[in-house]
Design a protein around this motif. Structure first.
Motif, PDB file in Angstrom:
ATOM      1  N   ASN A 144      24.133  42.993  34.101  1.00 23.18           N
ATOM      2  CA  ASN A 144      23.149  41.919  34.000  1.00 23.18           C
ATOM      3  C   ASN A 144      22.808  41.562  32.555  1.00 23.18           C
ATOM      4  OD1 ASN A 144      22.907  41.759  36.862  1.00 23.18           O
ATOM      5  ND2 ASN A 144      21.517  43.515  36.820  1.00 23.18           N
ATOM      6  N   ILE A 145      23.697  41.866  31.653  1.00 28.02           N
ATOM      7  CA  ILE A 145      23.565  41.525  30.237  1.00 28.02           C
ATOM      8  C   ILE A 145      24.487  40.341  29.958  1.00 28.02           C
ATOM      9  CG2 ILE A 145      23.938  42.344  27.871  1.00 28.02           C
ATOM     10  CD1 ILE A 145      23.583  45.222  29.013  1.00 28.02           C
ATOM     11  N   ALA A 146      23.991  39.353  29.234  1.00 30.16           N
ATOM     12  CA  ALA A 146      24.835  38.213  28.866  1.00 30.16           C
ATOM     13  C   ALA A 146      25.839  38.676  27.816  1.00 30.16           C
ATOM     14  CB  ALA A 146      23.977  37.067  28.335  1.00 30.16           C
ATOM     15  N   GLY A 147      26.949  39.254  28.288  1.00 30.23           N
ATOM     16  CA  GLY A 147      27.963  39.809  27.402  1.00 30.23           C
ATOM     17  C   GLY A 147      28.901  38.736  26.893  1.00 30.23           C
ATOM     18  N   MET A 148      29.015  38.625  25.579  1.00 27.84           N
ATOM     19  CA  MET A 148      29.761  37.517  24.964  1.00 27.84           C
ATOM     20  C   MET A 148      30.699  38.017  23.886  1.00 27.84           C
ATOM     21  SD  MET A 148      26.621  34.784  24.633  1.00 27.84           S
ATOM     22  CE  MET A 148      25.384  36.032  24.278  1.00 27.84           C
ATOM     23  N   LEU A 149      31.562  37.118  23.492  1.00 28.46           N
ATOM     24  CA  LEU A 149      32.628  37.394  22.549  1.00 28.46           C
ATOM     25  C   LEU A 149      32.727  36.230  21.577  1.00 28.46           C
ATOM     26  CD1 LEU A 149      35.447  38.885  21.886  1.00 28.46           C
ATOM     27  CD2 LEU A 149      36.407  37.352  23.601  1.00 28.46           C
ATOM     28  N   THR A 150      32.910  36.540  20.287  1.00 27.42           N
ATOM     29  CA  THR A 150      33.419  35.521  19.368  1.00 27.42           C
ATOM     30  C   THR A 150      34.758  36.007  18.830  1.00 27.42           C
ATOM     31  OG1 THR A 150      32.497  36.322  17.254  1.00 27.42           O
ATOM     32  CG2 THR A 150      31.052  34.968  18.666  1.00 27.42           C
ATOM     33  N   GLU A 151      35.642  35.079  18.548  1.00 28.97           N
ATOM     34  CA  GLU A 151      36.976  35.405  18.031  1.00 28.97           C
ATOM     35  C   GLU A 151      37.288  34.461  16.869  1.00 28.97           C
ATOM     36  OE1 GLU A 151      39.450  37.581  18.919  1.00 28.97           O
ATOM     37  OE2 GLU A 151      38.746  38.426  20.824  1.00 28.97           O
ATOM     38  N   ILE A 211      36.071  24.752  16.024  1.00 31.67           N
ATOM     39  CA  ILE A 211      35.313  25.616  16.945  1.00 31.67           C
ATOM     40  C   ILE A 211      35.667  25.238  18.385  1.00 31.67           C
ATOM     41  CG2 ILE A 211      33.057  26.523  17.553  1.00 31.67           C
ATOM     42  CD1 ILE A 211      33.891  26.836  14.552  1.00 31.67           C
ATOM     43  N   ILE A 212      35.999  26.241  19.191  1.00 32.48           N
ATOM     44  CA  ILE A 212      36.340  25.998  20.595  1.00 32.48           C
ATOM     45  C   ILE A 212      35.492  26.891  21.488  1.00 32.48           C
ATOM     46  CG2 ILE A 212      38.196  27.746  20.749  1.00 32.48           C
ATOM     47  CD1 ILE A 212      39.777  25.622  22.402  1.00 32.48           C
ATOM     48  N   ASN A 213      35.167  26.377  22.654  1.00 33.16           N
ATOM     49  CA  ASN A 213      34.523  27.214  23.675  1.00 33.16           C
ATOM     50  C   ASN A 213      35.108  26.854  25.040  1.00 33.16           C
ATOM     51  OD1 ASN A 213      33.352  24.711  24.053  1.00 33.16           O
ATOM     52  ND2 ASN A 213      31.244  25.430  24.071  1.00 33.16           N
ATOM     53  N   ASP A 214      34.786  27.689  26.041  1.00 36.52           N
ATOM     54  CA  ASP A 214      35.269  27.454  27.409  1.00 36.52           C
ATOM     55  C   ASP A 214      36.788  27.304  27.449  1.00 36.52           C
ATOM     56  OD1 ASP A 214      35.154  27.082  30.131  1.00 36.52           O
ATOM     57  OD2 ASP A 214      34.735  24.941  30.004  1.00 36.52           O
ATOM     58  N   PRO A 223      42.598  27.587  16.924  1.00 40.30           N
ATOM     59  CA  PRO A 223      41.233  27.270  16.502  1.00 40.30           C
ATOM     60  C   PRO A 223      40.721  28.281  15.482  1.00 40.30           C
ATOM     61  CG  PRO A 223      41.457  27.046  18.873  1.00 40.30           C
ATOM     62  CD  PRO A 223      42.726  27.670  18.387  1.00 40.30           C
ATOM     63  N   ARG A 224      39.684  27.863  14.730  1.00 36.91           N
ATOM     64  CA  ARG A 224      39.111  28.761  13.721  1.00 36.91           C
ATOM     65  C   ARG A 224      38.158  29.768  14.353  1.00 36.91           C
ATOM     66  NH1 ARG A 224      42.491  29.432  10.526  1.00 36.91           N
ATOM     67  NH2 ARG A 224      43.603  28.751  12.390  1.00 36.91           N
ATOM     68  N   LEU A 225      37.549  29.399  15.468  1.00 36.99           N
ATOM     69  CA  LEU A 225      36.583  30.305  16.079  1.00 36.99           C
ATOM     70  C   LEU A 225      36.414  29.956  17.551  1.00 36.99           C
ATOM     71  CD1 LEU A 225      34.395  32.553  15.726  1.00 36.99           C
ATOM     72  CD2 LEU A 225      32.757  30.731  15.230  1.00 36.99           C
ATOM     73  N   TYR A 226      36.547  30.981  18.391  1.00 35.01           N
ATOM     74  CA  TYR A 226      36.175  30.850  19.799  1.00 35.01           C
ATOM     75  C   TYR A 226      34.757  31.364  19.965  1.00 35.01           C
ATOM     76  CZ  TYR A 226      35.194  32.609  24.431  1.00 35.01           C
ATOM     77  OH  TYR A 226      34.561  32.904  25.608  1.00 35.01           O
ATOM     78  N   VAL A 227      33.949  30.608  20.727  1.00 31.65           N
ATOM     79  CA  VAL A 227      32.593  31.041  21.079  1.00 31.65           C
ATOM     80  C   VAL A 227      32.423  30.871  22.592  1.00 31.65           C
ATOM     81  CG1 VAL A 227      31.704  30.417  18.807  1.00 31.65           C
ATOM     82  CG2 VAL A 227      31.543  28.761  20.678  1.00 31.65           C
ATOM     83  N   LEU A 266      25.702  32.347  29.561  1.00 25.92           N
ATOM     84  CA  LEU A 266      26.782  32.344  28.588  1.00 25.92           C
ATOM     85  C   LEU A 266      27.039  30.935  28.060  1.00 25.92           C
ATOM     86  CD1 LEU A 266      29.395  34.818  30.175  1.00 25.92           C
ATOM     87  CD2 LEU A 266      27.379  35.302  28.777  1.00 25.92           C
ATOM     88  N   SER A 267      26.977  29.955  28.947  1.00 25.13           N
ATOM     89  CA  SER A 267      27.127  28.566  28.495  1.00 25.13           C
ATOM     90  C   SER A 267      25.969  28.152  27.594  1.00 25.13           C
ATOM     91  CB  SER A 267      27.196  27.634  29.716  1.00 25.13           C
ATOM     92  OG  SER A 267      28.348  27.890  30.484  1.00 25.13           O
ATOM     93  N   TRP A 268      24.791  28.605  27.935  1.00 29.46           N
ATOM     94  CA  TRP A 268      23.585  28.291  27.165  1.00 29.46           C
ATOM     95  C   TRP A 268      23.692  28.848  25.743  1.00 29.46           C
ATOM     96  CZ3 TRP A 268      18.343  31.147  28.080  1.00 29.46           C
ATOM     97  CH2 TRP A 268      17.303  30.466  27.456  1.00 29.46           C
ATOM     98  N   PHE A 269      23.987  30.129  25.634  1.00 28.24           N
ATOM     99  CA  PHE A 269      24.152  30.729  24.312  1.00 28.24           C
ATOM    100  C   PHE A 269      25.310  30.072  23.562  1.00 28.24           C
ATOM    101  CE2 PHE A 269      21.668  34.412  25.871  1.00 28.24           C
ATOM    102  CZ  PHE A 269      20.891  34.665  24.742  1.00 28.24           C
ATOM    103  N   GLY A 270      26.431  29.889  24.258  1.00 27.67           N
ATOM    104  CA  GLY A 270      27.596  29.334  23.600  1.00 27.67           C
ATOM    105  C   GLY A 270      27.364  27.935  23.061  1.00 27.67           C
ATOM    106  N   SER A 271      26.658  27.127  23.812  1.00 30.69           N
ATOM    107  CA  SER A 271      26.362  25.767  23.343  1.00 30.69           C
ATOM    108  C   SER A 271      25.513  25.795  22.082  1.00 30.69           C
ATOM    109  CB  SER A 271      25.642  24.986  24.447  1.00 30.69           C
ATOM    110  OG  SER A 271      26.495  24.774  25.542  1.00 30.69           O
TER     111      SER A 271
END
Length: 876
Positions: A332-339, A310-313, A268-272, A291-296
């Motif tokens: 308690n922080i919504a810690g996220m990653l993009t790749e 674009i891929i998620n989950d 994929p071009r980008l993981y979210v 995390l699902s909320w932000f990712g969506s």
């Protein structure tokens, strides 16, 4: 007032009950749509300098990389040109470059940062807030969002994107941007690894226009950690980690954090977000929903902008290492990653459609599925593509936070309140760290590290009796009724990795975790921690900062002794030897000494006082010198082998460890060994954990990967170097092989040892990064100072049995796995293969010695409980 945010539909229904209100609403919606549809009104160009005007090219342009020093200057220029940005130099990096925190928000918010930060501190710790105060506090608060760029320095898109993102926020004047600036305090870390950014930019410029253009950096892109700088969110060994911990864990505690990365080029071009299964336990469930909320929202904005692939989950599980984006959920922080899919640094890469692959977690094939509805079809892939999609992702996070500021703040309060409630009602309710420890100074280091992570710790001011035990004053009590309960449970409690549908293939093969199967700090550090099912009444004092320990100097009639169980005693001894002071070591147990204790017959008191103050080691009185059973201590000249081919992270961490403990070493490269003059430089050579193929440099003639590097950056001993290494050991040298490098010694030096787990099917034996029970031979000088039994980290480790032969007396087992019930934390399949097998072996080799430390004795400078196994090899 009802604090819980109401569903938007219910609010709308209440509003339309009034025709007048409804008419106003229609007018408001019309104006909002018109405003949103109108083009952005940038400030005059002479006020805010665009990035392309400053750098001379569009960021992300083919074959262009903006260097960190220029990026730093640009942010300071923006600070002069706009009242919406504040640039903070957190201090020097490992190599002395500036580590920046850039804060972007409205001028009013920037003028009130102290107040906003104080409000956020209250929201993230409900114990500071009375329920009736919460509505007003939330109404005055701002959503705090942190995003960091290019932690892995060859993943260059984030740092190239950051100036453009900042410029857009400062120059645009549309409704969406104004709302972001009004409702959000944006904490931007434009480069998490400035040292590496400079290395990579300079390397790219050096190879530009050659056949090696776009090739990887041939050495570590962080001086010590390389790619592993994203595995330091718990132990905080690196300078850059200390800055990030201040921002994330203590000073700001943002509602959300995003770390922007790159991945391989052919998927994929980008993981979210969100992560896929399995998830690590003890985070509040609401966090996984966030995390699902932000990712969506990120995925929606990318699709809206026409970005494909674009891929998620999928791909990245919720149970990963304890680097920044994976540890922040337990704060308690919504810690996220993009790749983002990588190009060849700043050089374009053409990808054929049939080269695209799936074959990863919850993404079995490269084809459309619900979390990947719009595949990229192949073609040219450029750095500019990465910059654009990362900027859209970063903007989407800010946009969602601005739209839902009150909800985010309330959720921040709610997550913390729920964790406090769990800690007060569920078992265990606390952990206690007894004052009496095998290595008391390492215990203090652990407490200080936990304190730097924002964990609340108390010290007993008097003895405490509970659960049938008496804990003396000076012990540490950590209540779980605090916001960071989930973090405490993972760092101090026993952790078992799941063995289920998510962690096995359809064929039943266990799937390797993303990193280790456990990150239990106390077990790594050899610190005893007891769970308490009830929180006792106790006389407590709050730890408010780092505990400083100054060693005592208590003279005896004959000499001083140093406790050989303390890691820091090796630092003290090294400093003593630097001062030409004689040190002895005990080889037997007496009334006053244990095997491994150090003895200082005489020395100037001012030197000892200085060393005691620096190390925290006590110089204790010794009434008489033993007539026998001691030897004079030598510090062997240490060499540490270093190769190219992007470098060896285990070598970097070992360097850091030696420097932290004031243990001098020389970096040894292939030429030093092949010269045949190694013995003139060092007495002992350490081979960090590595494969035999990498140590030997095998496959350079046929491997396309080796061909990426110029000839002067291709490494390996080769047959000639191997023969010179054998000669070094034969003539009295010491070879210490760490982790997988032990297999090299067995294979190439002809040792009569068998790695019993080398070719076992993973369904029969599997142990990915787990703590296991062992026994130490306390009478062997290589295990001096170790407890009789303890824990070690098994991570890609060999385990040996000594093969029968006529020279078995040349082999001695130093550390042996337990007979049964080996697993403490992590995941172990097939313990029978390890039962009573050797984890560490020494072997005589000619006049020299080969020491195989198969367990991970110094892994990432984290496994304090086994540092002495390495230290004993050269402090003798």
């Amino acid at each position: 007032m009802n604090l819980k945010p109401q569903p938007q539909g219910q609010k709308f229904i209440r509003l339309i009950n009034s025709r007048a209100v409804f008419s106003l609403l229609v007018l408001f919606l019309f104006l909002s749509v018109a405003s949103a549809a109108s083009p952005a009104r940038p400030a005059p160009e002479d006020k805010i300098t665009p990035p392309e005007a400053y750098f001379g090219f569009q960021l992300g342009a083919d074959r262009k990389i903006a260097r960190w020093d220029r990026i730093v200057d640009y942010f300071y220029l923006l600070e002069k040109e706009s009242p919406k940005i504040k640039v903070i130099n957190m201090g020097p990096t490992t190599m002395g470059h500036p580590f920046l925190l850039v804060i972007i928000s409205s001028p009013d918010n920037l003028a009130s940062l102290d107040k906003i930060r104080e409000i956020n501190q209250k929201i993230t710790d409900p114990r500071q807030v009375r329920p009736e105060e919460l509505p007003q506090i939330i109404s005055q608060g701002k959503a705090v969002i942190c995003q960091s760029m290019s932690l892995h320095a060859d993943e260059i898109g984030g740092t190239q994107m950051a100036p453009e993102l900042a410029y857009d926020l400062l120059s645009r004047d549309d409704a969406e941007t104004r709302k972001i600036l009004d409702e959000v305090v944006f904490l931007l870390i434009p480069s998490f690894n400035p040292d590496g950014q400079i290395m990579v930019a300079d390397w790219y410029q050096k190879t530009l226009g050659t056949e090696y253009e776009g090739s990887p950096l041939p050495y570590l892109y962080h001086s010590y950690a390389g790619h592993d700088n994203n595995r330091d969110g718990d132990f905080l060994n690196l300078q850059e980690s200390l800055y990030a911990a201040r921002i994330l864990y203590r000073e700001w505690k943002p509602q959300a954090y995003v770390d922007h990365h790159h991945m391989g080029s052919y998927g994929p071009r980008l993981y979210v977000p969100p992560y896929c299964d399995p998830i690590r336990p003890h985070a509040d469930p609401l966090l996984w929903r966030e995390l699902s909320w932000f990712g969506s929202h990120i995925a929606y904005r990318l699709e809206e902008a026409g970005k494909t692939g674009i891929i998620n989950d999928a791909m990245f599980p919720g149970w990963g290492h304890f680097g920044w984006h994976w540890i922040t959920p337990f704060h308690n922080i919504a810690g996220m990653l993009t790749e983002s899919a990588s190009a060849r640094l700043a050089s374009p890469l053409f990808i054929q459609p049939d080269q695209l692959r799936g074959e990863s977690l919850q993404f079995p094939a490269y084809q459309a599925q619900s979390n990947f509805p719009h595949p990229w079809e192949g073609g040219w892939w450029r750095l500019r593509d990465i910059v654009e999609q990362q900027k859209i992702s970063a903007w989407a996070v800010l946009d969602l936070a601005a739209r839902h500021r009150e909800t985010l703040l309330y959720n921040s309060y709610l997550k913390a309140a729920r964790q406090i409630e769990r800690g007060a009602t569920e078992k265990p309710r606390a952990f206690i760290i007894p004052a009496e420890q095998h290595d008391r100074l390492t215990t203090v280091k652990m407490v200080n590290t936990l304190n730097q992570s924002g964990i609340e710790i108390h010290r007993l001011a008097s003895d405490l009796q509970t659960s049938g035990l008496i804990y003396p004053a000076g012990s540490f009590l950590i209540s779980l009724a605090q916001p960071k309960r989930g973090l405490i449970m993972n760092l101090l409690g026993r952790t078992l990795y799941p063995d289920n549908y998510w962690t096995r293939s359809r064929e039943g093969n266990p799937q390797r975790p993303y990193d280790l199967a456990t990150h239990t700090m106390a077990e790594f550090m050899g610190v005893r921690v007891d769970p308490l099912d009830d929180l006792p009444e106790a006389n407590l004092e709050l730890i408010t900062g780092p505990i400083e320990v100054r060693g005592e100097l208590r003279a005896g009639p004959a000499a001083y002794k140093l406790d050989g169980r303390l890691n820091d005693s090796f630092t003290a001894v090294s400093l003593l030897l630097d001062s030409k002071i004689q040190v002895l070591r005990s080889d037997q147990k007496t009334e006053d000494l244990n095997p491994g204790d150090f003895i200082v017959p005489q020395a100037p008191s001012q030197v000892l006082e200085s060393i005691a103050a620096k190390t925290g080691v006590d110089f204790l009185p010794l009434n008489s010198l033993p007539a026998e059973g001691t030897h004079r201590v030598r510090r062997l000249r240490i060499g540490l082998y270093q190769r190219f081919y992007t470098g060896n992270m285990d070598e970097g961490w070992t360097r850091l460890l030696l420097e932290k403990f004031n243990l001098p070493y020389l970096t040894i490269k292939d030429a030093d060994i092949k010269s045949g003059q190694l013995a003139k430089k060092v007495d002992l050579l350490i081979l960090p954990s590595d494969s035999t193929a990498m140590i030997m440099g095998e496959g350079q003639e046929t491997s396309r990967r080796w061909a990426n590097f110029p000839p002067e950056y291709r490494s390996g001993l080769g047959q000639d170097g191997l023969e010179k290494l054998k000669e070094f050991v034969n003539r009295g040298g010491v070879l210490v092989c760490l982790g997988a490098a032990a297999n090299f010694a067995v294979d190439k030096l002809g040792l009569r040892l068998k790695n019993v787990v080398a070719e076992v099917d993973s369904r029969e034996f599997f142990c990915p990064g787990s703590t296991l029970k062992v026994s130490f031979d306390q009478l062997n000088p290589l295990a001096y100072g170790m407890p009789e039994k303890g824990l070690v980290l098994f991570y890609g480790s060999p385990a040996y049995e000594i093969l029968p032969g006529n020279d078995s007396e040349k082999y001695r087992v130093v550390v042996r796995y337990a007979e049964r019930e080996l697993l403490q934390s992590g995941w172990l399949i097939g313990e029978k293969y390890l039962s009573k097998k050797a984890a560490m072996v020494e072997a005589a080799y000619g006049q020299g010695q080969v020491i195989l430390i198969g367990l991970r004795a110094q892994h990432r400078a984290q496994t304090h409980g086994t540092f002495k196994l390495l230290f004993n090899t050269f402090i003798r």
